[in-house]
Write a protein that holds these residues in place. Structure first.
Motif, PDB file in Angstrom:
ATOM      1  N   MET A 208       0.837  -1.186   0.000  1.00  0.00           N
ATOM      2  CA  MET A 208       0.000   0.000   0.000  1.00  0.00           C
ATOM      3  C   MET A 208       0.882   1.249   0.000  1.00  0.00           C
ATOM      4  O   MET A 208       1.846   1.342   0.750  1.00  0.00           O
ATOM      5  CB  MET A 208      -0.905  -0.009   1.224  1.00  0.00           C
ATOM      6  CG  MET A 208      -1.870   1.125   1.270  1.00  0.00           C
ATOM      7  SD  MET A 208      -3.059   0.833   2.595  1.00  0.00           S
ATOM      8  CE  MET A 208      -3.409   2.479   3.049  1.00  0.00           C
ATOM      9  N   LEU A 209       0.534   2.202  -0.867  1.00  0.00           N
ATOM     10  CA  LEU A 209       1.303   3.441  -0.939  1.00  0.00           C
ATOM     11  C   LEU A 209       1.036   4.312   0.280  1.00  0.00           C
ATOM     12  O   LEU A 209      -0.099   4.386   0.758  1.00  0.00           O
ATOM     13  CB  LEU A 209       0.909   4.244  -2.183  1.00  0.00           C
ATOM     14  CG  LEU A 209       1.400   3.741  -3.532  1.00  0.00           C
ATOM     15  CD1 LEU A 209       0.846   4.619  -4.647  1.00  0.00           C
ATOM     16  CD2 LEU A 209       2.909   3.715  -3.579  1.00  0.00           C
ATOM     17  N   PRO A 210       2.059   4.995   0.769  1.00  0.00           N
ATOM     18  CA  PRO A 210       1.828   5.956   1.853  1.00  0.00           C
ATOM     19  C   PRO A 210       1.078   7.172   1.303  1.00  0.00           C
ATOM     20  O   PRO A 210       1.034   7.397   0.094  1.00  0.00           O
ATOM     21  CB  PRO A 210       3.245   6.343   2.282  1.00  0.00           C
ATOM     22  CG  PRO A 210       4.085   6.086   1.077  1.00  0.00           C
ATOM     23  CD  PRO A 210       3.444   4.946   0.347  1.00  0.00           C
ATOM     24  N   LYS A 211       0.484   7.942   2.208  1.00  0.00           N
ATOM     25  CA  LYS A 211      -0.174   9.179   1.799  1.00  0.00           C
ATOM     26  C   LYS A 211       0.912  10.192   1.448  1.00  0.00           C
ATOM     27  O   LYS A 211       1.773  10.500   2.267  1.00  0.00           O
ATOM     28  CB  LYS A 211      -1.057   9.707   2.929  1.00  0.00           C
ATOM     29  CG  LYS A 211      -1.811  10.955   2.552  1.00  0.00           C
ATOM     30  CD  LYS A 211      -2.731  11.383   3.694  1.00  0.00           C
ATOM     31  CE  LYS A 211      -3.695  12.428   3.240  1.00  0.00           C
ATOM     32  NZ  LYS A 211      -3.327  13.780   3.405  1.00  0.00           N
ATOM     33  N   ILE A 212       0.873  10.683   0.215  1.00  0.00           N
ATOM     34  CA  ILE A 212       1.836  11.678  -0.256  1.00  0.00           C
ATOM     35  C   ILE A 212       1.038  12.840  -0.822  1.00  0.00           C
ATOM     36  O   ILE A 212       0.293  12.681  -1.784  1.00  0.00           O
ATOM     37  CB  ILE A 212       2.779  11.101  -1.328  1.00  0.00           C
ATOM     38  CG1 ILE A 212       3.525   9.876  -0.783  1.00  0.00           C
ATOM     39  CG2 ILE A 212       3.757  12.168  -1.797  1.00  0.00           C
ATOM     40  CD1 ILE A 212       4.290   9.102  -1.824  1.00  0.00           C
ATOM     41  N   THR A 213       1.177  13.987  -0.195  1.00  0.00           N
ATOM     42  CA  THR A 213       0.435  15.183  -0.579  1.00  0.00           C
ATOM     43  C   THR A 213       1.342  16.142  -1.326  1.00  0.00           C
ATOM     44  O   THR A 213       2.431  16.479  -0.850  1.00  0.00           O
ATOM     45  CB  THR A 213      -0.125  15.892   0.679  1.00  0.00           C
ATOM     46  OG1 THR A 213      -0.960  14.980   1.393  1.00  0.00           O
ATOM     47  CG2 THR A 213      -0.906  17.138   0.312  1.00  0.00           C
ATOM     48  N   GLY A 214       0.913  16.580  -2.503  1.00  0.00           N
ATOM     49  CA  GLY A 214       1.620  17.638  -3.209  1.00  0.00           C
ATOM     50  C   GLY A 214       1.223  18.981  -2.615  1.00  0.00           C
ATOM     51  O   GLY A 214       0.056  19.186  -2.282  1.00  0.00           O
ATOM     52  N   VAL A 215       2.171  19.881  -2.452  1.00  0.00           N
ATOM     53  CA  VAL A 215       1.902  21.233  -1.947  1.00  0.00           C
ATOM     54  C   VAL A 215       2.702  22.212  -2.774  1.00  0.00           C
ATOM     55  O   VAL A 215       3.939  22.208  -2.733  1.00  0.00           O
ATOM     56  CB  VAL A 215       2.295  21.397  -0.460  1.00  0.00           C
ATOM     57  CG1 VAL A 215       1.961  22.795   0.028  1.00  0.00           C
ATOM     58  CG2 VAL A 215       1.653  20.364   0.423  1.00  0.00           C
ATOM     59  N   MET A 216       1.995  23.033  -3.559  1.00  0.00           N
ATOM     60  CA  MET A 216       2.687  24.015  -4.392  1.00  0.00           C
ATOM     61  C   MET A 216       1.775  25.219  -4.616  1.00  0.00           C
ATOM     62  O   MET A 216       0.559  25.120  -4.472  1.00  0.00           O
ATOM     63  CB  MET A 216       3.071  23.399  -5.738  1.00  0.00           C
ATOM     64  CG  MET A 216       4.038  22.232  -5.606  1.00  0.00           C
ATOM     65  SD  MET A 216       4.398  21.416  -7.166  1.00  0.00           S
ATOM     66  CE  MET A 216       5.580  22.550  -7.848  1.00  0.00           C
ATOM     67  N   ALA A 217       2.390  26.324  -4.995  1.00  0.00           N
ATOM     68  CA  ALA A 217       1.665  27.529  -5.392  1.00  0.00           C
ATOM     69  C   ALA A 217       1.936  27.768  -6.865  1.00  0.00           C
ATOM     70  O   ALA A 217       3.055  27.543  -7.344  1.00  0.00           O
ATOM     71  CB  ALA A 217       2.128  28.730  -4.569  1.00  0.00           C
ATOM     72  N   ALA A 218       0.901  28.200  -7.599  1.00  0.00           N
ATOM     73  CA  ALA A 218       1.059  28.429  -9.038  1.00  0.00           C
ATOM     74  C   ALA A 218       0.085  29.499  -9.510  1.00  0.00           C
ATOM     75  O   ALA A 218      -0.997  29.659  -8.953  1.00  0.00           O
ATOM     76  CB  ALA A 218       0.809  27.135  -9.820  1.00  0.00           C
ATOM     77  N   THR A 219       0.480  30.194 -10.560  1.00  0.00           N
ATOM     78  CA  THR A 219      -0.431  31.129 -11.218  1.00  0.00           C
ATOM     79  C   THR A 219      -1.390  30.331 -12.097  1.00  0.00           C
ATOM     80  O   THR A 219      -1.219  29.118 -12.293  1.00  0.00           O
ATOM     81  CB  THR A 219       0.347  32.123 -12.112  1.00  0.00           C
ATOM     82  OG1 THR A 219       0.939  31.377 -13.197  1.00  0.00           O
ATOM     83  CG2 THR A 219       1.422  32.876 -11.335  1.00  0.00           C
ATOM     84  N   ALA A 220      -2.373  30.998 -12.674  1.00  0.00           N
ATOM     85  CA  ALA A 220      -3.312  30.337 -13.584  1.00  0.00           C
ATOM     86  C   ALA A 220      -2.590  29.752 -14.792  1.00  0.00           C
ATOM     87  O   ALA A 220      -3.068  28.790 -15.402  1.00  0.00           O
ATOM     88  CB  ALA A 220      -4.391  31.321 -14.038  1.00  0.00           C
TER      89      ALA A 220
END
Length: 160
Positions: free
Chosen positions: A1-13
């Protein structure tokens, strides 16, 4: 089972996430939210992102860096399989956040290892040369976490 991996980034449109080795914008409140969210967690990034972040940031976080060469100041992974092995061996009970850059985000989307994504949508356009391919998030469901005149923070979940 894969661990929980959250992407966190800021981006313009337009998907801009960086200009050279820095953010093209400065929103201290948003950066503090990011720091609080990732505190005491494992943060995964590419080598260029690792080198651009002040080392003091890592005092309260454990970095794992995707790189073809070994770094003395951080654990490294060369591929997704090696990264997942590293997580299962050393960091099973820690929150894990993929924090950039654009190339690593694309790899994680292609390999389908992200369980969710926290996206800060920057409202103003900014020039930049580092991009996040936002089309990877097109069919993800969105929940707004907070909004200011400058940005909106969204929690996104992949389609089932």
């Amino acid at each position: 089972m894969l661990p929980k991996i959250t992407g966190v980034m800021a981006a313009t449109a337009e998907g801009i996430i960086g200009q050279g080795d820095h953010l093209p914008w400065s929103y201290p409140d948003e950066q503090e939210i990011f720091r609080a969210r990732t505190r005491d967690a494992v943060v995964v990034m590419g080598r260029k992102t690792f080198e651009a972040i002040p080392q003091a940031f890592f005092a309260e976080r454990t970095p794992i860096v995707f790189s073809r060469s070994r770094l003395l100041s951080a654990r490294t992974a060369r591929d997704v399989s090696g990264f997942l092995d590293l997580l299962s061996t050393h960091y099973q009970d820690r929150p894990v956040f993929m924090i950039g850059g654009g190339e690593l985000a694309s790899l994680f989307f292609k390999e389908k290892v992200l369980t969710d994504f926290i996206l800060t949508r920057i409202h103003k356009p900014y020039a930049g040369d580092v991009r996040l391919d936002l089309w990877y998030l097109e069919n993800w469901s969105e929940k707004m976490l907070s909004q200011t005149p400058d940005y909106t923070i969204l929690h996104l979940l992949p389609p089932r």
